[in-house]
Design a protein around this motif. Structure first.
Motif, PDB file in Angstrom:
ATOM      1  N   PHE A 261       0.854  -1.191   0.000  1.00  0.00           N
ATOM      2  CA  PHE A 261       0.000   0.000   0.000  1.00  0.00           C
ATOM      3  C   PHE A 261       0.888   1.239   0.000  1.00  0.00           C
ATOM      4  CE2 PHE A 261      -2.225  -3.419   2.188  1.00  0.00           C
ATOM      5  CZ  PHE A 261      -3.434  -3.446   1.509  1.00  0.00           C
ATOM      6  N   ASP A 262       0.273   2.362  -0.159  1.00  0.00           N
ATOM      7  CA  ASP A 262       0.989   3.630  -0.109  1.00  0.00           C
ATOM      8  C   ASP A 262       1.507   3.842   1.310  1.00  0.00           C
ATOM      9  OD1 ASP A 262       2.009   6.103  -0.611  1.00  0.00           O
ATOM     10  OD2 ASP A 262       0.090   7.112  -0.876  1.00  0.00           O
ATOM     11  N   GLY A 263       2.819   3.591   1.509  1.00  0.00           N
ATOM     12  CA  GLY A 263       3.436   3.773   2.814  1.00  0.00           C
ATOM     13  C   GLY A 263       3.298   2.612   3.770  1.00  0.00           C
ATOM     14  N   PHE A 264       2.872   1.449   3.281  1.00  0.00           N
ATOM     15  CA  PHE A 264       2.619   0.327   4.190  1.00  0.00           C
ATOM     16  C   PHE A 264       2.598  -0.977   3.396  1.00  0.00           C
ATOM     17  CE2 PHE A 264      -0.748  -2.430   6.089  1.00  0.00           C
ATOM     18  CZ  PHE A 264      -0.096  -2.761   7.268  1.00  0.00           C
ATOM     19  N   THR A 265       3.241  -2.025   3.932  1.00  0.00           N
ATOM     20  CA  THR A 265       3.245  -3.339   3.283  1.00  0.00           C
ATOM     21  C   THR A 265       2.779  -4.390   4.275  1.00  0.00           C
ATOM     22  OG1 THR A 265       5.079  -2.739   1.811  1.00  0.00           O
ATOM     23  CG2 THR A 265       4.655  -5.082   2.129  1.00  0.00           C
ATOM     24  N   LEU A 266       1.877  -5.241   3.828  1.00  0.00           N
ATOM     25  CA  LEU A 266       1.318  -6.297   4.663  1.00  0.00           C
ATOM     26  C   LEU A 266       1.782  -7.637   4.098  1.00  0.00           C
ATOM     27  CD1 LEU A 266      -0.595  -6.642   7.118  1.00  0.00           C
ATOM     28  CD2 LEU A 266      -2.490  -6.804   5.492  1.00  0.00           C
ATOM     29  N   THR A 267       2.589  -8.378   4.879  1.00  0.00           N
ATOM     30  CA  THR A 267       3.162  -9.627   4.389  1.00  0.00           C
ATOM     31  C   THR A 267       2.667 -10.855   5.147  1.00  0.00           C
ATOM     32  OG1 THR A 267       5.074  -9.363   5.845  1.00  0.00           O
ATOM     33  CG2 THR A 267       5.267  -8.490   3.594  1.00  0.00           C
ATOM     34  N   GLN A 268       1.867 -10.648   6.164  1.00  0.00           N
ATOM     35  CA  GLN A 268       1.318 -11.772   6.920  1.00  0.00           C
ATOM     36  C   GLN A 268      -0.154 -11.526   7.215  1.00  0.00           C
ATOM     37  OE1 GLN A 268       3.850 -12.129  10.417  1.00  0.00           O
ATOM     38  NE2 GLN A 268       4.966 -13.817   9.467  1.00  0.00           N
ATOM     39  N   ILE A 269      -0.925 -12.605   7.203  1.00  0.00           N
ATOM     40  CA  ILE A 269      -2.326 -12.495   7.600  1.00  0.00           C
ATOM     41  C   ILE A 269      -2.359 -12.273   9.104  1.00  0.00           C
ATOM     42  CG2 ILE A 269      -4.535 -13.712   7.727  1.00  0.00           C
ATOM     43  CD1 ILE A 269      -3.642 -15.280   5.235  1.00  0.00           C
ATOM     44  N   PRO A 270      -2.976 -11.200   9.578  1.00  0.00           N
ATOM     45  CA  PRO A 270      -2.962 -10.888  11.009  1.00  0.00           C
ATOM     46  C   PRO A 270      -3.578 -12.015  11.829  1.00  0.00           C
ATOM     47  CG  PRO A 270      -3.830  -9.039   9.720  1.00  0.00           C
ATOM     48  CD  PRO A 270      -3.749 -10.208   8.799  1.00  0.00           C
ATOM     49  N   PRO A 271      -2.940 -12.419  12.902  1.00  0.00           N
ATOM     50  CA  PRO A 271      -3.514 -13.467  13.759  1.00  0.00           C
ATOM     51  C   PRO A 271      -4.759 -12.949  14.463  1.00  0.00           C
ATOM     52  CG  PRO A 271      -1.585 -12.498  14.803  1.00  0.00           C
ATOM     53  CD  PRO A 271      -1.658 -11.910  13.422  1.00  0.00           C
ATOM     54  N   ALA A 272      -5.678 -13.843  14.709  1.00  0.00           N
ATOM     55  CA  ALA A 272      -6.914 -13.461  15.389  1.00  0.00           C
ATOM     56  C   ALA A 272      -7.388 -14.634  16.221  1.00  0.00           C
ATOM     57  CB  ALA A 272      -7.977 -13.055  14.375  1.00  0.00           C
ATOM     58  N   PRO A 273      -7.986 -14.367  17.386  1.00  0.00           N
ATOM     59  CA  PRO A 273      -8.491 -15.473  18.214  1.00  0.00           C
ATOM     60  C   PRO A 273      -9.628 -16.201  17.506  1.00  0.00           C
ATOM     61  CG  PRO A 273      -9.258 -13.339  19.034  1.00  0.00           C
ATOM     62  CD  PRO A 273      -8.243 -13.050  17.985  1.00  0.00           C
ATOM     63  N   ARG A 274      -9.749 -17.473  17.770  1.00  0.00           N
ATOM     64  CA  ARG A 274     -10.799 -18.285  17.182  1.00  0.00           C
ATOM     65  C   ARG A 274     -12.169 -17.778  17.615  1.00  0.00           C
ATOM     66  NH1 ARG A 274     -10.388 -24.182  15.795  1.00  0.00           N
ATOM     67  NH2 ARG A 274     -12.495 -24.827  15.231  1.00  0.00           N
ATOM     68  N   GLY A 275     -13.104 -17.729  16.681  1.00  0.00           N
ATOM     69  CA  GLY A 275     -14.446 -17.261  16.990  1.00  0.00           C
ATOM     70  C   GLY A 275     -15.209 -18.250  17.863  1.00  0.00           C
ATOM     71  N   THR A 276     -16.202 -17.766  18.568  1.00  0.00           N
ATOM     72  CA  THR A 276     -16.990 -18.620  19.458  1.00  0.00           C
ATOM     73  C   THR A 276     -18.056 -19.415  18.706  1.00  0.00           C
ATOM     74  OG1 THR A 276     -18.463 -16.752  19.922  1.00  0.00           O
ATOM     75  CG2 THR A 276     -16.622 -17.106  21.447  1.00  0.00           C
ATOM     76  N   VAL A 277     -18.432 -18.943  17.516  1.00  0.00           N
ATOM     77  CA  VAL A 277     -19.436 -19.628  16.701  1.00  0.00           C
ATOM     78  C   VAL A 277     -18.746 -20.224  15.480  1.00  0.00           C
ATOM     79  CG1 VAL A 277     -21.593 -19.400  15.406  1.00  0.00           C
ATOM     80  CG2 VAL A 277     -21.230 -18.032  17.479  1.00  0.00           C
TER      81      VAL A 277
END
Length: 323
Positions: A261-277
């Motif tokens: 992106f303009d001024g930013f690079t994302l190289t990993q899928i952000p970790p997130a806690p498992r959903g409850t449903v």
């Protein structure tokens, strides 16, 4: 294969289906306080989860309005999770069955979806609903003609890590990007990688909007069981995106991203806690919400446009790879 079973039963089903349109159980209007019977076609992993979720729906959710009345399988099982096995002919003719969940191999989805839509039943089908854009468009037209819901499952958009990724991407200006998926070999019946892997394409369309196909290639080593599809895509403002589907027996399942992106690079899928449903339960609730009129026309239209757009891209990629 399921499609062979369907073809053997086609003549009998054609005799049954025309009589169904006048049945009260095939009405296009589903009241929110009405219990709706369902049949599950295919009892592999997805089908088994569908049966489980309808037997134990999330309390207080729209999914409580669905009750599983039977399942269809090419295997002789008699009963599964205390649910009885029934024939396709019985499923399309019964007035207490209002919806069908199609959980078979991809190459049989189209025939089963068409069969149940023609019978005036609502349909929830695992992605992709068909292996061509034209067939999918025809199925959606048929659903509208019959006044029933056609829902294509896309649980990849419901995962917590994807939701977090979407938050990270939202509002940012993409310069270029790539999504590389790797996984084990697929069994026969799942279609060309652009269709079997349409979940990844759905990510890209949902994140970056309407896309076009600039080029596509396909490499295959049948002896090694290896395949690699590479699609070069463009966003609506001509920013390049590369989508790769790579498969081989024993290859670890991974998803790698590189979004600049303009001024930013994302190289990993952000970790997130498992959903409850669970993901399939979330999808079941969404489908049930459609049946009870809880989903707006605008949202239904957006979903239909996105799904058909992805299928159109998949078909274009396949055509370029085979040209």
């Amino acid at each position: 294969m399921y499609n062979k079973v369907f073809k053997l039963n086609r003549i009998k089903l054609q005799e049954v289906v025309p009589q169904l349109n006048s049945h009260p159980g095939s009405s296009s209007v589903c009241l929110s306080n009405r219990m709706l019977g369902a049949v599950v076609v295919g009892v592999g992993t997805a089908g088994a989860v569908r049966i489980r979720d309808m037997l134990t729906p999330l309390a207080g959710s729209a999914a409580e309005k669905l009750t599983v009345q039977g399942f269809i399988s090419r295997r002789k099982l008699d009963a599964y999770q205390d649910v009885k096995q029934i024939s396709a002919e019985e499923a399309v003719s019964r007035e207490d069955i209002h919806a069908a969940f199609i959980c078979t191999e991809n190459d049989s989805h189209e025939d089963f979806v068409r069969m149940f839509l023609q019978a005036g039943k609502h349909v929830c089908v695992e992605y992709p609903m068909a292996l061509s854009y034209q067939a999918a468009a025809q199925l959606w037209d048929l659903a509208q003609k019959k006044g029933v819901v056609l829902h294509e499952e896309h649980i990849e958009l419901l995962t917590e890590d994807y939701k977090q990724l979407k938050k990270e991407v939202e509002g940012k200006t993409l310069l270029e990007g790539s999504l590389h998926f790797a996984g084990g070999a697929l069994k026969p019946g799942f279609g060309f990688p652009a269709f079997s892997g349409i979940a990844r394409l759905s990510w890209l369309v949902d994140l970056f909007g309407e896309l076009s196909v600039r080029a596509a290639t396909f490499e295959e080593d049948a002896e090694q069981g290896y395949s690699k599809m590479t699609a070069q895509l463009l966003t609506s403002d001509s920013k390049p995106l590369t989508w790769i589907e790579e498969r081989q027996a024993g290859l670890p399942r991974t998803k790698k991203i590189n979004f600049v992106f303009d001024g930013f690079t994302l190289t990993q899928i952000p970790p997130a806690p498992r959903g409850t449903v669970g993901l399939f339960m979330q999808d079941l609730i969404h489908f049930s919400g459609k049946l009870s009129g809880q989903v707006s026309t605008e949202e239904l239209d957006r979903e239909r446009v996105r799904i058909l757009h992805c299928l159109g891209l998949a078909q274009k990629i396949q055509e370029l790879c085979k040209s």
